[in-house]
Design a protein around this motif. Structure first.
Motif, PDB file in Angstrom:
ATOM      1  N   ILE A 107      80.049 -26.027 -41.025  1.00 52.03           N
ATOM      2  CA  ILE A 107      79.107 -26.905 -41.711  1.00 52.03           C
ATOM      3  C   ILE A 107      77.708 -26.365 -41.457  1.00 52.03           C
ATOM      4  N   GLU A 108      76.923 -26.208 -42.530  1.00 46.29           N
ATOM      5  CA  GLU A 108      75.545 -25.727 -42.409  1.00 46.29           C
ATOM      6  C   GLU A 108      74.596 -26.899 -42.266  1.00 46.29           C
ATOM      7  N   ASP A 109      73.572 -26.719 -41.445  1.00 45.12           N
ATOM      8  CA  ASP A 109      72.586 -27.773 -41.209  1.00 45.12           C
ATOM      9  C   ASP A 109      71.268 -27.114 -40.786  1.00 45.12           C
ATOM     10  N   THR A 110      70.224 -27.900 -40.722  1.00 42.03           N
ATOM     11  CA  THR A 110      68.952 -27.426 -40.173  1.00 42.03           C
ATOM     12  C   THR A 110      68.622 -28.281 -38.959  1.00 42.03           C
ATOM     13  N   TYR A 111      67.883 -27.704 -38.039  1.00 42.63           N
ATOM     14  CA  TYR A 111      67.531 -28.406 -36.809  1.00 42.63           C
ATOM     15  C   TYR A 111      66.107 -28.034 -36.411  1.00 42.63           C
ATOM     16  N   THR A 112      65.331 -29.025 -36.062  1.00 43.61           N
ATOM     17  CA  THR A 112      63.994 -28.797 -35.529  1.00 43.61           C
ATOM     18  C   THR A 112      63.983 -29.285 -34.091  1.00 43.61           C
ATOM     19  N   GLY A 113      63.761 -28.360 -33.176  1.00 42.77           N
ATOM     20  CA  GLY A 113      63.703 -28.693 -31.761  1.00 42.77           C
ATOM     21  C   GLY A 113      62.262 -28.728 -31.283  1.00 42.77           C
ATOM     22  N   TYR A 114      61.965 -29.710 -30.444  1.00 39.76           N
ATOM     23  CA  TYR A 114      60.634 -29.841 -29.833  1.00 39.76           C
ATOM     24  C   TYR A 114      60.814 -29.691 -28.324  1.00 39.76           C
ATOM     25  N   TYR A 115      60.395 -28.542 -27.801  1.00 42.50           N
ATOM     26  CA  TYR A 115      60.632 -28.210 -26.402  1.00 42.50           C
ATOM     27  C   TYR A 115      59.338 -28.235 -25.603  1.00 42.50           C
ATOM     28  N   ALA A 116      59.448 -28.640 -24.362  1.00 41.46           N
ATOM     29  CA  ALA A 116      58.319 -28.574 -23.436  1.00 41.46           C
ATOM     30  C   ALA A 116      58.883 -28.392 -22.031  1.00 41.46           C
ATOM     31  N   GLY A 117      58.123 -27.709 -21.207  1.00 39.88           N
ATOM     32  CA  GLY A 117      58.557 -27.496 -19.836  1.00 39.88           C
ATOM     33  C   GLY A 117      57.639 -26.520 -19.134  1.00 39.88           C
ATOM     34  N   PHE A 118      58.213 -25.797 -18.183  1.00 38.55           N
ATOM     35  CA  PHE A 118      57.418 -24.866 -17.390  1.00 38.55           C
ATOM     36  C   PHE A 118      58.214 -23.586 -17.179  1.00 38.55           C
ATOM     37  N   GLY A 119      57.533 -22.582 -16.667  1.00 37.47           N
ATOM     38  CA  GLY A 119      58.195 -21.331 -16.381  1.00 37.47           C
ATOM     39  C   GLY A 119      57.330 -20.454 -15.520  1.00 37.47           C
ATOM     40  N   PHE A 120      57.820 -19.260 -15.275  1.00 36.93           N
ATOM     41  CA  PHE A 120      57.021 -18.299 -14.528  1.00 36.93           C
ATOM     42  C   PHE A 120      57.375 -16.885 -14.924  1.00 36.93           C
ATOM     43  N   VAL A 121      56.404 -15.996 -14.713  1.00 36.01           N
ATOM     44  CA  VAL A 121      56.515 -14.581 -15.051  1.00 36.01           C
ATOM     45  C   VAL A 121      56.458 -13.780 -13.758  1.00 36.01           C
ATOM     46  N   GLN A 122      57.287 -12.752 -13.693  1.00 32.74           N
ATOM     47  CA  GLN A 122      57.292 -11.878 -12.522  1.00 32.74           C
ATOM     48  C   GLN A 122      57.166 -10.438 -12.997  1.00 32.74           C
ATOM     49  N   SER A 123      56.219  -9.718 -12.443  1.00 25.66           N
ATOM     50  CA  SER A 123      56.039  -8.312 -12.794  1.00 25.66           C
ATOM     51  C   SER A 123      57.312  -7.539 -12.479  1.00 25.66           C
ATOM     52  N   ALA A 124      57.668  -6.633 -13.397  1.00 20.90           N
ATOM     53  CA  ALA A 124      58.849  -5.792 -13.196  1.00 20.90           C
ATOM     54  C   ALA A 124      58.431  -4.323 -13.103  1.00 20.90           C
ATOM     55  N   GLY A 125      57.183  -4.113 -12.709  1.00 19.29           N
ATOM     56  CA  GLY A 125      56.678  -2.752 -12.574  1.00 19.29           C
ATOM     57  C   GLY A 125      55.916  -2.316 -13.807  1.00 19.29           C
ATOM     58  N   GLY A 126      54.765  -1.741 -13.602  1.00 20.36           N
ATOM     59  CA  GLY A 126      53.947  -1.294 -14.732  1.00 20.36           C
ATOM     60  C   GLY A 126      53.532  -2.475 -15.593  1.00 20.36           C
ATOM     61  N   ARG A 127      53.761  -2.367 -16.888  1.00 22.19           N
ATOM     62  CA  ARG A 127      53.387  -3.446 -17.801  1.00 22.19           C
ATOM     63  C   ARG A 127      54.593  -4.283 -18.218  1.00 22.19           C
ATOM     64  N   ALA A 128      55.736  -4.085 -17.591  1.00 29.40           N
ATOM     65  CA  ALA A 128      56.940  -4.871 -17.880  1.00 29.40           C
ATOM     66  C   ALA A 128      56.955  -6.127 -17.013  1.00 29.40           C
ATOM     67  N   ALA A 129      57.555  -7.165 -17.541  1.00 27.53           N
ATOM     68  CA  ALA A 129      57.652  -8.425 -16.802  1.00 27.53           C
ATOM     69  C   ALA A 129      58.927  -9.157 -17.181  1.00 27.53           C
ATOM     70  N   MET A 130      59.424  -9.941 -16.256  1.00 29.56           N
ATOM     71  CA  MET A 130      60.553 -10.836 -16.509  1.00 29.56           C
ATOM     72  C   MET A 130      59.999 -12.247 -16.515  1.00 29.56           C
ATOM     73  N   TYR A 131      60.568 -13.099 -17.364  1.00 27.75           N
ATOM     74  CA  TYR A 131      60.115 -14.483 -17.395  1.00 27.75           C
ATOM     75  C   TYR A 131      61.308 -15.429 -17.417  1.00 27.75           C
ATOM     76  N   MET A 132      61.071 -16.639 -16.947  1.00 31.13           N
ATOM     77  CA  MET A 132      62.084 -17.678 -16.931  1.00 31.13           C
ATOM     78  C   MET A 132      61.413 -18.988 -17.305  1.00 31.13           C
ATOM     79  N   SER A 133      61.962 -19.649 -18.315  1.00 33.69           N
ATOM     80  CA  SER A 133      61.425 -20.934 -18.771  1.00 33.69           C
ATOM     81  C   SER A 133      62.473 -22.025 -18.606  1.00 33.69           C
ATOM     82  N   PHE A 134      62.036 -23.198 -18.179  1.00 36.73           N
ATOM     83  CA  PHE A 134      62.871 -24.380 -18.063  1.00 36.73           C
ATOM     84  C   PHE A 134      62.315 -25.405 -19.049  1.00 36.73           C
ATOM     85  N   LEU A 135      63.060 -25.669 -20.124  1.00 35.48           N
ATOM     86  CA  LEU A 135      62.540 -26.488 -21.219  1.00 35.48           C
ATOM     87  C   LEU A 135      63.430 -27.699 -21.489  1.00 35.48           C
TER      88      LEU A 135
END
Length: 162
Positions: A107-135
Motif C-alpha cells: 500500500i502506498e502512502d505519504t508521511y510527514t514526520g516532525y522530529y526533534a532531539g539532540f546529538g553530537f559530532v565526533q571528529s574522525a580525523g582530518g575533516r571527517a566526522a561521525m555523528y549520532m542523533s537521538f530524535l
C-alpha cells in the motif's frame, strides 16, 4: 573597535548514512545522504534525501516496498560537539497490508514526520566526522501506519566538511 567575525573554515558538510541488512526471509537497504551548511559556530541548516528498499520473502509471492523522500533539518550547537536538532521529513512510502480478499499487498502512502532531539559530532580525523542523533517523531501515532516502528529514532552517520 569591532572585531570581524571569524569565518568558518569549512562550512559545508556532506555525508549521511547507509544501512543494509540481509537475512533468509527479509532484506533491507537504505541510503540517506545529507548536505548542510554551517552559517555560524552555533547554527547549521541542511537537507537530506532518503531511499529505502525492503524485500520480504515471508509472503507468497515475495513482497517488496520502497520509500523515497527528503527532509530539511536545522542544528543548533549548544557547545561543540553537542547540538539540538529539528527536522521535517516528507516520505512517499509503502507498507504491507491486507486486501478485502485476504491477500497481502503493498500500500502506498505519504508521511510527514516532525522530529526533534539532540546529538553530537565526533571528529574522525582530518575533516571527517561521525555523528549520532537521538530524535523523537512528534507525528507518530500508534494507531496509524508509519514508516517508523516507534516514535524515537537513533541516526548514526559519517560526514566530511569542505
Amino acid at each position: 573597535q569591532k572585531q570581524a567575525k571569524k569565518a568558518i573554515e569549512y562550512p559545508w558538510f556532506a555525508g549521511g548514512l547507509f544501512g543494509v541488512a540481509f537475512g533468509s526471509e527479509t532484506g533491507y537497504v537504505e541510503f540517506s545522504p545529507i548536505l548542510s551548511y554551517r552559517f555560524s559556530r552555533a547554527f547549521q541548516l541542511g537537507t537530506r534525501v532518503t531511499f529505502r528498499y525492503r524485500k520480504d520473502k515471508r509472503y507468497e509471492p515475495d513482497l517488496s516496498t520502497t520509500d523515497t523522500g527528503g527532509s530539511l533539518l536545522a542544528r543548533f550547537f549548544v557547545f561543540d560537539p553537542v547540538y539540538f536538532q529539528a527536522e521535517v521529513e516528507r516520505l512517499n512510502w509503502e507498507y504491507i497490508g491486507i486486501t478485502e480478499d485476504g491477500y497481502y499487498t503493498t500500500i502506498e502512502d505519504t508521511y510527514t514526520g516532525y522530529y526533534a532531539g539532540f546529538g553530537f559530532v565526533q571528529s574522525a580525523g582530518g575533516r571527517a566526522a561521525m555523528y549520532m542523533s537521538f530524535l523523537w517523531d512528534f507525528a507518530y501515532d500508534d494507531n496509524e501506519p508509519s514508516p517508523n516502528e516507534r516514535p524515537w529514532l537513533i541516526r548514526i552517520g559519517i560526514g566530511y566538511t569542505f
